[in-house]
Scaffold this motif. Structure first.
Motif, PDB file in Angstrom:
ATOM      1  N   ARG A 128      31.808  40.662  45.086  1.00 39.14           N
ATOM      2  CA  ARG A 128      32.525  40.215  44.598  1.00 39.14           C
ATOM      3  C   ARG A 128      32.224  38.484  44.102  1.00 39.14           C
ATOM      4  NH1 ARG A 128      37.674  41.187  45.139  1.00 39.14           N
ATOM      5  NH2 ARG A 128      38.593  42.554  43.701  1.00 39.14           N
ATOM      6  N   GLU A 149      30.883  37.696  39.119  1.00 39.89           N
ATOM      7  CA  GLU A 149      30.733  39.244  38.762  1.00 39.89           C
ATOM      8  C   GLU A 149      31.637  40.404  39.797  1.00 39.89           C
ATOM      9  OE1 GLU A 149      28.324  40.702  36.606  1.00 39.89           O
ATOM     10  OE2 GLU A 149      28.109  39.368  35.002  1.00 39.89           O
ATOM     11  N   HIS A 150      31.526  41.355  39.791  1.00 40.52           N
ATOM     12  CA  HIS A 150      31.932  42.276  40.664  1.00 40.52           C
ATOM     13  C   HIS A 150      30.091  43.595  40.455  1.00 40.52           C
ATOM     14  CE1 HIS A 150      34.089  44.520  37.879  1.00 40.52           C
ATOM     15  NE2 HIS A 150      33.297  45.803  38.921  1.00 40.52           N
ATOM     16  N   GLU A 175      35.766  49.813  45.288  1.00 37.51           N
ATOM     17  CA  GLU A 175      36.746  48.536  45.883  1.00 37.51           C
ATOM     18  C   GLU A 175      37.197  48.166  46.977  1.00 37.51           C
ATOM     19  OE1 GLU A 175      38.910  44.454  43.751  1.00 37.51           O
ATOM     20  OE2 GLU A 175      37.975  46.081  42.578  1.00 37.51           O
TER      21      GLU A 175
END
Length: 365
Positions: A37, A40-41, A132
């Motif tokens: 991250r 952006e991720h 994530e």
């Protein structure tokens, strides 16, 4: 007959053992993957070199940021920070990784794989990514086009590609083949930079730089006492650029620096430890604070020791000194030594000089 049976059993056992070992070795050469991250991720590939961990990710994922956070491992148990080092063509960037995740780094960064025969042998591939929460997703795709630079990926039914997967690893026959760079919003197809082209693009970062020479610059090194053993620099392989920049400054003059002519690498500095005996060492501190321009700092180096003081050098550890480091503490398993050699294999590209502000040799407590 019994001997043949016993031999056959041993052969089967060795074959099974090889099957277990060699896939593991192949897996060890792969990049580690992480969720990243920043601006952006997306995804990052973690690769190692000389004891350091680096993250490779598309430049657009970083955006204008100089810092990123990383997550990997089951339930996201491995966290890491990453500082941007440089951006390249083909929308690539490289970052230096620190934290617990750095200890989970993947295979060697600078090894270029041979992919032509692999890519010609099959059209099936997988796109792997880290979520994530640290879990891993695997999507089946078909290679719709294979070029010298890019692969086109057509997702199979139920395996859609989307924004946020940039930086994912593309595997062909379970071998790293490409880095996903973008997804076409209309067709859903992905465009991936071949892994061999990506490594070729990054390699010059670790070679001698071709930057324009910068004029010699006097420096002021912070006047702090240098702790540890009171050693002496007894030999060097490259002359100083001037009388005030001699090698003895490294250990005996905390307000001066050592600047040598880059010449032909590697450059060697030999340090004699005090007294007529060997000392136990487990660290060496390289001090670069105050060296300007930063392109004069060493880049790749190696530490060697001699227990006799008469040659017979034993390599101990290799590493990389970064321009952003004020100093670098190089730790290693305790060794006995009368002399230490610092061997510098490259610097950050200044044509006039390579240098350090000082060297400390901490005593073992």
């Amino acid at each position: 007959m019994k001997r043949i049976t016993r031999f056959s059993r041993q052969l089967v056992f060795l074959t099974l053992l090889a099957c277990l070992i060699f896939p593991a070795l192949a897996a060890d050469s792969r990049p580690t993957q992480a969720f990243i991250r920043a601006g952006e991720h997306g995804q990052a590939l973690l690769l190692s070199r000389l004891g350091e961990c680096y993250a490779v990710t598309p430049k657009h994922v970083i955006g204008g940021d100089m810092f990123a956070t990383l997550i990997a491992g089951e339930t996201g148990k491995f966290q890491g920070d990453a500082d941007l080092l440089q951006t390249f063509g083909y929308d690539l960037s490289i970052l230096r990784v620190s934290g617990a995740l750095a200890k989970q780094c993947g295979g060697p960064l600078t090894n270029i794989p041979a992919l032509d025969s692999l890519l010609a042998s099959t059209g099936a591939a997988h796109v792997t990514s880290v979520n994530e929460d640290g879990s891993i997703s695997r999507r089946n795709v078909t290679l719709s086009d294979v070029g010298l630079l890019y692969l086109r990926l057509r997702p199979n039914s139920g395996n859609e590609l989307f924004k946020g997967l940039s930086g994912s690893l593309v595997l062909v026959a379970d071998k790293p083949a490409a880095v996903l760079m973008s997804v076409d919003p209309e067709t859903g197809e992905g465009r991936a930079l071949r892994f061999d082209r990506a490594i070729e693009t990054l390699r010059p970062f670790f070679g001698l730089s071709g930057k324009t020479a910068v004029a010699a610059t006097n420096i002021t090194v912070p006047k702090t006492a240098r702790d540890g053993l009171q050693a002496t620099v007894v030999s060097w392989s490259s002359p100083p650029i001037g009388a005030e920049y001699r090698a003895s400054n490294l250990l005996g003059a905390p307000d001066k620096a050592w600047y040598a002519v880059p010449g032909q690498f590697p450059l060697d500095l030999v340090i004699q430890l005090p007294g007529d005996r060997a000392h136990t060492l487990d660290a060496l501190r390289l001090i670069g604070e105050g060296v300007k321009p930063g392109e004069r700092l060493p880049r790749d180096f190696e530490v060697l020791v001699s227990s006799t003081g008469k040659g017979s050098w034993l390599p101990i550890i290799s590493g990389t000194y970064f321009k952003t480091d004020a100093d670098k503490l190089v730790r290693f398993a305790p060794v006995r030594a009368r002399q230490i050699m610092l061997r510098i294999y490259s610097h950050w590209g200044d044509a006039d000089a390579v240098g350090l502000a000082g060297i400390e040799i901490p005593t073992v407590k």
